[in-house]
Design a protein around this motif. Structure first.
Motif, PDB file in Angstrom:
ATOM      1  N   SER A   1      23.000  -7.999 -17.460  1.00 21.56           N
ATOM      2  CA  SER A   1      23.491  -7.145 -16.371  1.00 21.56           C
ATOM      3  C   SER A   1      24.210  -7.953 -15.304  1.00 21.56           C
ATOM      4  CB  SER A   1      22.318  -6.375 -15.745  1.00 21.56           C
ATOM      5  OG  SER A   1      21.738  -5.495 -16.683  1.00 21.56           O
ATOM      6  N   VAL A   2      23.736  -9.173 -15.049  1.00 16.55           N
ATOM      7  CA  VAL A   2      24.408 -10.041 -14.078  1.00 16.55           C
ATOM      8  C   VAL A   2      25.749 -10.506 -14.629  1.00 16.55           C
ATOM      9  CG1 VAL A   2      24.278 -12.250 -12.850  1.00 16.55           C
ATOM     10  CG2 VAL A   2      22.251 -10.785 -13.007  1.00 16.55           C
ATOM     11  N   GLU A   3      25.803 -10.819 -15.904  1.00 21.45           N
ATOM     12  CA  GLU A   3      27.072 -11.238 -16.505  1.00 21.45           C
ATOM     13  C   GLU A   3      28.106 -10.113 -16.424  1.00 21.45           C
ATOM     14  OE1 GLU A   3      26.474 -14.475 -19.856  1.00 21.45           O
ATOM     15  OE2 GLU A   3      25.345 -12.668 -20.349  1.00 21.45           O
ATOM     16  N   LYS A   4      27.685  -8.884 -16.678  1.00 21.58           N
ATOM     17  CA  LYS A   4      28.611  -7.762 -16.591  1.00 21.58           C
ATOM     18  C   LYS A   4      29.055  -7.536 -15.142  1.00 21.58           C
ATOM     19  CE  LYS A   4      27.414  -5.181 -20.738  1.00 21.58           C
ATOM     20  NZ  LYS A   4      28.796  -5.315 -21.266  1.00 21.58           N
ATOM     21  N   SER A   5      28.136  -7.744 -14.207  1.00 22.33           N
ATOM     22  CA  SER A   5      28.498  -7.646 -12.800  1.00 22.33           C
ATOM     23  C   SER A   5      29.550  -8.696 -12.448  1.00 22.33           C
ATOM     24  CB  SER A   5      27.251  -7.839 -11.930  1.00 22.33           C
ATOM     25  OG  SER A   5      27.600  -7.977 -10.569  1.00 22.33           O
ATOM     26  N   ASN A   6      29.379  -9.894 -12.948  1.00 23.00           N
ATOM     27  CA  ASN A   6      30.335 -10.957 -12.635  1.00 23.00           C
ATOM     28  C   ASN A   6      31.713 -10.660 -13.216  1.00 23.00           C
ATOM     29  OD1 ASN A   6      30.690 -13.536 -11.311  1.00 23.00           O
ATOM     30  ND2 ASN A   6      31.005 -14.405 -13.354  1.00 23.00           N
ATOM     31  N   GLU A   7      31.748 -10.007 -14.377  1.00 23.31           N
ATOM     32  CA  GLU A   7      33.037  -9.613 -14.953  1.00 23.31           C
ATOM     33  C   GLU A   7      33.766  -8.643 -14.026  1.00 23.31           C
ATOM     34  OE1 GLU A   7      32.215  -8.017 -18.794  1.00 23.31           O
ATOM     35  OE2 GLU A   7      31.467  -9.908 -19.613  1.00 23.31           O
TER      36      GLU A   7
ATOM     37  N   GLU B   1      33.648 -13.775  -7.399  1.00 24.53           N
ATOM     38  CA  GLU B   1      32.693 -14.175  -8.435  1.00 24.53           C
ATOM     39  C   GLU B   1      31.363 -14.634  -7.842  1.00 24.53           C
ATOM     40  OE1 GLU B   1      33.660 -16.172 -12.308  1.00 24.53           O
ATOM     41  OE2 GLU B   1      35.417 -16.779 -11.147  1.00 24.53           O
ATOM     42  N   ILE B   2      30.350 -14.548  -8.648  1.00 19.59           N
ATOM     43  CA  ILE B   2      29.028 -15.027  -8.247  1.00 19.59           C
ATOM     44  C   ILE B   2      29.060 -16.541  -8.111  1.00 19.59           C
ATOM     45  CG2 ILE B   2      26.655 -15.296  -9.058  1.00 19.59           C
ATOM     46  CD1 ILE B   2      27.000 -12.509 -10.395  1.00 19.59           C
ATOM     47  N   GLY B   3      28.574 -17.014  -6.973  1.00 17.88           N
ATOM     48  CA  GLY B   3      28.576 -18.461  -6.734  1.00 17.88           C
ATOM     49  C   GLY B   3      27.389 -19.142  -7.380  1.00 17.88           C
ATOM     50  N   THR B   4      26.214 -18.536  -7.302  1.00 10.08           N
ATOM     51  CA  THR B   4      24.998 -19.101  -7.902  1.00 10.08           C
ATOM     52  C   THR B   4      24.198 -17.967  -8.528  1.00 10.08           C
ATOM     53  OG1 THR B   4      24.876 -20.844  -6.232  1.00 10.08           O
ATOM     54  CG2 THR B   4      22.877 -20.412  -7.491  1.00 10.08           C
ATOM     55  N   PHE B   5      23.699 -18.232  -9.712  1.00  8.70           N
ATOM     56  CA  PHE B   5      22.858 -17.259 -10.410  1.00  8.70           C
ATOM     57  C   PHE B   5      21.455 -17.844 -10.516  1.00  8.70           C
ATOM     58  CE2 PHE B   5      22.277 -14.864 -14.731  1.00  8.70           C
ATOM     59  CZ  PHE B   5      21.273 -14.101 -14.168  1.00  8.70           C
TER      60      PHE B   5
ATOM     61  N   PHE C   1      19.723 -17.941 -23.081  1.00 11.20           N
ATOM     62  CA  PHE C   1      19.843 -19.153 -22.276  1.00 11.20           C
ATOM     63  C   PHE C   1      20.829 -20.141 -22.895  1.00 11.20           C
ATOM     64  CE2 PHE C   1      16.274 -17.641 -19.884  1.00 11.20           C
ATOM     65  CZ  PHE C   1      16.360 -18.294 -18.670  1.00 11.20           C
ATOM     66  N   ASN C   2      20.815 -20.267 -24.214  1.00 10.43           N
ATOM     67  CA  ASN C   2      21.790 -21.147 -24.870  1.00 10.43           C
ATOM     68  C   ASN C   2      23.201 -20.668 -24.589  1.00 10.43           C
ATOM     69  OD1 ASN C   2      19.811 -22.768 -25.949  1.00 10.43           O
ATOM     70  ND2 ASN C   2      19.828 -21.808 -27.957  1.00 10.43           N
ATOM     71  N   ASN C   3      23.388 -19.363 -24.592  1.00 10.66           N
ATOM     72  CA  ASN C   3      24.711 -18.790 -24.359  1.00 10.66           C
ATOM     73  C   ASN C   3      25.157 -19.005 -22.913  1.00 10.66           C
ATOM     74  OD1 ASN C   3      27.041 -16.957 -25.077  1.00 10.66           O
ATOM     75  ND2 ASN C   3      26.084 -15.737 -23.471  1.00 10.66           N
ATOM     76  N   ILE C   4      24.264 -18.730 -21.982  1.00 12.43           N
ATOM     77  CA  ILE C   4      24.665 -18.790 -20.575  1.00 12.43           C
ATOM     78  C   ILE C   4      24.854 -20.230 -20.095  1.00 12.43           C
ATOM     79  CG2 ILE C   4      22.381 -18.830 -19.478  1.00 12.43           C
ATOM     80  CD1 ILE C   4      23.470 -16.667 -17.559  1.00 12.43           C
ATOM     81  N   TYR C   5      24.098 -21.169 -20.651  1.00 10.27           N
ATOM     82  CA  TYR C   5      24.258 -22.563 -20.247  1.00 10.27           C
ATOM     83  C   TYR C   5      25.458 -23.228 -20.924  1.00 10.27           C
ATOM     84  CZ  TYR C   5      20.119 -23.261 -17.358  1.00 10.27           C
ATOM     85  OH  TYR C   5      19.210 -23.215 -16.326  1.00 10.27           O
ATOM     86  N   SER C   6      25.959 -22.633 -21.971  1.00  8.88           N
ATOM     87  CA  SER C   6      27.078 -23.256 -22.683  1.00  8.88           C
ATOM     88  C   SER C   6      28.429 -22.775 -22.180  1.00  8.88           C
ATOM     89  CB  SER C   6      26.963 -22.957 -24.191  1.00  8.88           C
ATOM     90  OG  SER C   6      27.083 -21.562 -24.432  1.00  8.88           O
ATOM     91  N   HIS C   7      28.435 -21.862 -21.233  1.00  7.76           N
ATOM     92  CA  HIS C   7      29.697 -21.335 -20.717  1.00  7.76           C
ATOM     93  C   HIS C   7      29.891 -21.754 -19.251  1.00  7.76           C
ATOM     94  CE1 HIS C   7      29.133 -18.897 -24.347  1.00  7.76           C
ATOM     95  NE2 HIS C   7      30.443 -18.733 -24.317  1.00  7.76           N
ATOM     96  N   SER C   8      30.719 -21.016 -18.557  1.00  8.08           N
ATOM     97  CA  SER C   8      31.112 -21.415 -17.203  1.00  8.08           C
ATOM     98  C   SER C   8      29.981 -21.332 -16.192  1.00  8.08           C
ATOM     99  CB  SER C   8      32.274 -20.523 -16.726  1.00  8.08           C
ATOM    100  OG  SER C   8      31.889 -19.150 -16.751  1.00  8.08           O
ATOM    101  N   TRP C   9      28.821 -20.786 -16.594  1.00 18.03           N
ATOM    102  CA  TRP C   9      27.695 -20.704 -15.679  1.00 18.03           C
ATOM    103  C   TRP C   9      27.003 -22.045 -15.481  1.00 18.03           C
ATOM    104  CZ3 TRP C   9      26.778 -16.535 -12.798  1.00 18.03           C
ATOM    105  CH2 TRP C   9      27.246 -15.298 -13.231  1.00 18.03           C
ATOM    106  N   ARG C  10      27.255 -22.985 -16.333  1.00 13.11           N
ATOM    107  CA  ARG C  10      26.465 -24.219 -16.378  1.00 13.11           C
ATOM    108  C   ARG C  10      26.207 -24.827 -14.996  1.00 13.11           C
ATOM    109  NH1 ARG C  10      25.679 -28.027 -20.377  1.00 13.11           N
ATOM    110  NH2 ARG C  10      27.202 -27.018 -21.709  1.00 13.11           N
ATOM    111  N   ASP C  11      27.206 -24.909 -14.152  1.00 15.38           N
ATOM    112  CA  ASP C  11      27.064 -25.543 -12.841  1.00 15.38           C
ATOM    113  C   ASP C  11      26.619 -24.569 -11.748  1.00 15.38           C
ATOM    114  OD1 ASP C  11      27.980 -27.836 -14.081  1.00 15.38           O
ATOM    115  OD2 ASP C  11      30.067 -27.478 -13.504  1.00 15.38           O
ATOM    116  N   ARG C  12      26.337 -23.333 -12.125  1.00 18.62           N
ATOM    117  CA  ARG C  12      26.002 -22.316 -11.128  1.00 18.62           C
ATOM    118  C   ARG C  12      24.637 -21.686 -11.370  1.00 18.62           C
ATOM    119  NH1 ARG C  12      30.411 -17.960 -11.228  1.00 18.62           N
ATOM    120  NH2 ARG C  12      30.633 -18.458 -13.441  1.00 18.62           N
ATOM    121  N   LEU C  13      23.833 -22.304 -12.197  1.00 20.78           N
ATOM    122  CA  LEU C  13      22.545 -21.718 -12.574  1.00 20.78           C
ATOM    123  C   LEU C  13      21.368 -22.456 -11.956  1.00 20.78           C
ATOM    124  CD1 LEU C  13      22.956 -20.974 -16.387  1.00 20.78           C
ATOM    125  CD2 LEU C  13      22.646 -19.304 -14.570  1.00 20.78           C
TER     126      LEU C  13
END
Length: 537
Positions: free
Chosen positions: A243-249, A257-261, A403-415
């Motif tokens: 739901s957060v990923e869809k919100s960020n879209e 965009e969301i700065g920190t998740f 978690f593997n998906n979200i850490y492997s994309h552009s979220w890596r530095d914002r999680l």
């Protein structure tokens, strides 16, 4: 690069009371922590919740819609969790269905809980209040359930589709949905509760806007069934990540965009290994088979009947004993027969091979010659393994994929993963075993003890007597949420701060100093913040 602590999104995982209290602690720390002259909680723009996390999420969003602050939310939710009478009151409500305010509902346990939620947690308010009123710093909320008909999430939310891509509601139709029903839908976990029927369990009355809307959609679109089953949002996403990923879209199109998740999660890092039921022959009873047990009961019943006839005019004491013997053994025999008929019907219905019914039942006759202790192990192993698959294996697999998906994309530095196990599993890596970085002091023994106790609690809607008396589990969970988030913020500064441009460094350094100062206070006494909050009644 966006500022890491502006436009924050936070998701609150499922996990019963353990989740509700832990996330209350996490939010209380964000409310305490000052960033750019206001609480960091006020930087949260998006909140996504699941199951037990929805207890906390609904409580806070409702407080905002009522024009109240986090302190009000904290003290109200703390009191409700401390009372710990949900299960008892819901069970009593099942027996008093005529007193329910929502009479159109199915009369079952989950709807009894929703009646309690609506009155105690939600002040008898509806989601329309949240959709229509200003929520201060919060721009979006999403309370997640699972749509079992379409096998996708069902989202009660302020932006985006209210529902999902398969079925959706206008805000006008959704406005009548009670917040207590939202909490119930998000938290009705399999095995413990029945599914809620949408829209039947959510409409105010026949002919209401929601009822008319759904009837219209059924005529307009064939994909709208008469009812869909809604259950715990954790079935499909126990961390509320999607739901957060869809919100960020959606926000990306608005250049916000969301700065920190922050993912606040009470799941275990690794599920406990499956434990096979302890073998045992159950003594003489375990050695019996179904056939021999039936034969024994027939024999005992016959003895009782014969005794009744023999002692009819002889001995009143023996007559009473004979009648009791024949009655209870006969009832037990009848009960076994009815259970057998029920199981036969259930097995055939599950297999759904009506033409093969005689053959299937004939094969099952073999089990009538199997010793009871073996049958016990056959049944228990299946039940325990099924529970393990639903409660641990399945959800752990989904969590790992997400978690593997979200850490492997552009979220890596914002999680920032605020896991309930963070401190006691990772502190050595972050402190003792990392000599080049000296930002994080070693935690105290009390901090480690507190976080371990918090992680040890099971998923339930109550605190056991031991958890209340010995561990004061409510306080333990709240403090654990505060400690772990403070610790994870320090880890984030160590790992990510150097990646941000020079113009952001002054504000980040000031924030880091505040977090480090708080951490040192936790080392000195881990309940300092909880005591401070509770003193501000």
């Amino acid at each position: 690069m966006s500022n890491p602590f502006e436009n924050i999104a936070i998701s609150l995982s499922g996990g019963g009371y353990r989740a509700a209290a832990f996330h209350l602690g996490a939010l209380s720390y964000l409310d305490h922590l000052q960033y750019k002259d206001k609480p960091m909680l006020h930087q949260v723009k998006v909140i996504s919740t699941i199951s037990g996390g929805t207890f906390t999420g609904v409580s806070y969003v409702l407080a905002l819609a009522q024009g109240k602050n986090f302190s009000f939310c904290f003290h109200k939710l703390y009191r409700l969790l401390q009372e710990d009478k949900l299960v008892l009151e819901a069970m009593q409500m099942v027996n008093k269905t005529k007193t329910w305010k929502a009479q159109a509902k199915n009369k079952n346990l989950i709807n009894a809980f929703s009646e309690i939620y609506q009155e105690k947690y939600c002040d008898n308010e509806h989601i329309g209040l949240l959709l229509e009123n200003d929520l201060g710093h919060l721009e979006e909320f999403c309370f997640n359930a699972s749509d079992l008909y379409h096998t996708v999430p069902f989202r009660f939310q302020k932006r985006g589709d209210f529902g999902n891509g398969e079925v959706e509601l206008s805000h006008q139709a959704a406005a009548e949905i009670r917040l207590g029903d939202v909490m119930a839908a998000s938290s009705c976990f399999p095995g413990g509760f029945e599914p809620l029927a949408f829209p039947r369990d959510f409409i105010r009355e026949i002919g209401s806007p929601l009822y008319e809307y759904w009837e219209g959609k059924m005529k307009e679109k064939r994909s709208y069934p008469a009812e869909i089953a809604l259950m715990d949002g954790g079935i499909l996403d126990n961390q509320g990540i999607e739901s957060v990923e869809k919100s960020n879209e959606r926000r990306r199109k608005l250049h916000a965009e969301i700065g920190t998740f922050i993912i606040s999660d009470v799941s275990s890092r690794n599920p406990a290994p499956f434990k096979f039921p302890a073998p045992g022959n159950m003594g003489l009873l375990g050695a019996l088979t179904y056939q021999s047990l039936v034969a024994l009961l027939v024999f005992i019943t016959s003895i009782g009947v014969f005794g009744t006839w023999w002692f009819w005019n002889e001995s009143q004491v023996w007559l009473i004993l004979s009648v009791l013997l024949s009655t209870f053994s006969g009832l037990f025999l009848f009960g076994i027969y009815m259970i057998q008929k029920f199981l036969d019907t259930a097995v055939v219905g599950t297999i759904d091979q009506q033409s093969e019914t005689p053959a299937i039942l004939s094969h099952l006759k073999i089990l009538e010659k199997t010793p009871i202790h073996i049958l016990k192990n056959l049944v228990l192993t299946r039940l325990f393994s099924l529970s393990d698959i639903l409660g641990d294996t399945f959800m752990a697999r989904i969590r790992k994929i997400q978690f593997n998906n979200i850490y492997s994309h552009s979220w890596r530095d914002r999680l920032i993963s605020n896991n309930i196990y963070s401190l006691f599993t990772d502190y050595k890596t972050a402190t003792v075993l990392n000599p080049k970085k000296h930002l994080i002091p070693a935690p105290s023994d009390q901090m480690l003890s507190t976080t371990k106790k918090a992680a040890s609690m099971g998923t339930s809607l109550w605190f056991t007597s031991k958890e209340k008396k010995d561990n004061n589990m409510l306080n333990t969970l709240i403090v654990a949420g505060q400690i772990n988030l403070c610790f994870q913020l320090l880890r984030y500064f160590e790992d990510e701060q150097d990646k941000f441009p020079p113009d952001m460094q002054p504000s980040l350094n000031a924030l880091k100093d505040r977090v480090l100062d708080d951490y040192k206070k936790f080392v000195a006494g881990d309940e300092w913040l909880l005591k401070s909050i509770r003193a501000m009644v």
